[in-house]
Design an enzyme around this catalytic site. Structure first.
Site, PDB file in Angstrom:
ATOM      1  N   CYS A 119       0.836  -1.202   0.000  1.00 14.49           N
ATOM      2  CA  CYS A 119       0.000   0.000   0.000  1.00 14.49           C
ATOM      3  C   CYS A 119       0.872   1.254   0.000  1.00 14.49           C
ATOM      4  O   CYS A 119       0.652   2.182  -0.789  1.00 14.49           O
ATOM      5  CB  CYS A 119      -0.926  -0.005   1.211  1.00 14.49           C
ATOM      6  SG  CYS A 119      -2.200   1.279   1.182  1.00 14.49           S
ATOM      7  N   CYS A 120       1.881   1.278   0.860  1.00 23.05           N
ATOM      8  CA  CYS A 120       2.794   2.424   0.912  1.00 23.05           C
ATOM      9  C   CYS A 120       3.566   2.568  -0.390  1.00 23.05           C
ATOM     10  O   CYS A 120       3.792   3.685  -0.867  1.00 23.05           O
ATOM     11  CB  CYS A 120       3.779   2.265   2.067  1.00 23.05           C
ATOM     12  SG  CYS A 120       3.078   2.557   3.700  1.00 23.05           S
ATOM     13  N   CYS A 200      -1.022   8.478   6.798  1.00 21.34           N
ATOM     14  CA  CYS A 200      -2.354   8.151   6.283  1.00 21.34           C
ATOM     15  C   CYS A 200      -3.300   7.843   7.437  1.00 21.34           C
ATOM     16  O   CYS A 200      -2.908   7.257   8.448  1.00 21.34           O
ATOM     17  CB  CYS A 200      -2.278   6.960   5.334  1.00 21.34           C
ATOM     18  SG  CYS A 200      -1.436   7.314   3.783  1.00 21.34           S
ATOM     19  N   CYS A 203      -3.597   4.266   9.107  1.00 23.61           N
ATOM     20  CA  CYS A 203      -2.380   3.732   9.720  1.00 23.61           C
ATOM     21  C   CYS A 203      -1.748   4.691  10.726  1.00 23.61           C
ATOM     22  O   CYS A 203      -0.574   4.548  11.078  1.00 23.61           O
ATOM     23  CB  CYS A 203      -1.372   3.383   8.635  1.00 23.61           C
ATOM     24  SG  CYS A 203      -1.956   2.141   7.463  1.00 23.61           S
ATOM     25  N   CYS A 226       7.513   4.018   5.770  1.00 28.35           N
ATOM     26  CA  CYS A 226       6.650   3.832   4.594  1.00 28.35           C
ATOM     27  C   CYS A 226       7.429   3.262   3.429  1.00 28.35           C
ATOM     28  O   CYS A 226       6.850   2.613   2.545  1.00 28.35           O
ATOM     29  CB  CYS A 226       6.003   5.152   4.185  1.00 28.35           C
ATOM     30  SG  CYS A 226       7.158   6.386   3.551  1.00 28.35           S
TER      31      CYS A 226
END
Length: 244
Positions: A119-120, A200, A203, A226
């Protein structure tokens, strides 16, 4: 000479020249001499970002500022960005976002829950890497007091063919607080609510420990970065860097 040698020489120059320099002096050198016109500031517009943004704006408000809008940020972060851009007169803030593949790989926007590294990568690392291709040097806001191995950060290091500069490497929380106070800089809106480091929304939580600056990031996932500060040389296209 190879790009690797060029970068090594540039780092040796910067580290040697700025053994005891202030953050402002380091930035002045990078932005007006060593990498003039070829440097970007990467900013999250997070809880401590105002310090570097203010310093850079005082030297050259037209310096490109790269901001990753992952699509999962707090609304407070976006509003803080807009406030700081107006306050400091920054004229080249570039908002980056994930590529089209994010819709295919994260259709329900839950990728963070089972593969936070991916995702990062899609939302932050990949967009930033592409945006940095036009530069030879980039400035980041890491500080020694953040912990997680950041206590001994150098002020300059290699990032593939690029030079990565960390002007606040030797700063602690006290210096950050003092700079905010002296220059009357606004804090991120979530700071007073216990969010010492903001990323984000899914998180990020309030810091579990006030002495552990990043304890609210990816809590319980065994993740502390990240990915934009992890080694990337093998994934970076090589070109001959100029400078110094």
């Amino acid at each position: 000479m190879t790009a690797e040698v060029d970068v090594s020489q540039a780092i040796d120059y910067l580290v040697g020249r700025h053994v005891s320099s202030t953050a402002e002096a380091i930035l002045e050198d990078v932005l007006t001499r060593a990498y003039k016109g070829r440097t970007a500031l990467v900013s999250s517009f997070g809880t401590e970002a105002a310090v570097l943004l203010h310093m850079v704006a005082n030297i050259d408000a037209s310096t490109p500022v790269l901001f990753m809008d992952t699509g999962r940020l707090f609304g407070e972060t976006l509003r803080h960005r807009d406030k700081m851009v107006e306050r400091l007169g920054l004229t080249d803030v570039r908002t980056l976002g994930p590529e089209k593949e994010i819709a295919r790989e994260d259709p329900d926007m839950m990728l963070f829950s089972h593969d936070p590294d991916r995702c990062c990568y899609l939302r932050k690392v990949l967009p930033l890497r592409k945006a940095l291709e036009e530069f030879d040097c980039w400035i980041n806001g890491r500080k020694g007091h953040h912990g997680e191995g950041r206590e001994a950060l150098p002020i300059a290091e290699a990032d593939g063919y690029m030079v990565k500069v960390t002007p606040l490497a030797r700063w602690g929380a006290e210096e950050v607080e003092a700079y905010h106070a002296v220059h009357d800089l606004p804090r991120h809106p979530l700071w007073e609510d216990g969010f010492l480091s903001v990323g984000c929304m899914p998180c990020t939580d309030r810091a579990a420990n006030s002495s552990d600056f990043r304890s609210g990031r990816w809590a319980g996932k065994g993740k502390t970065e990240c990915g934009i500060h992890l080694p990337t040389a093998s994934a970076m296209p090589m070109k001959k860097a100029q400078g110094c």
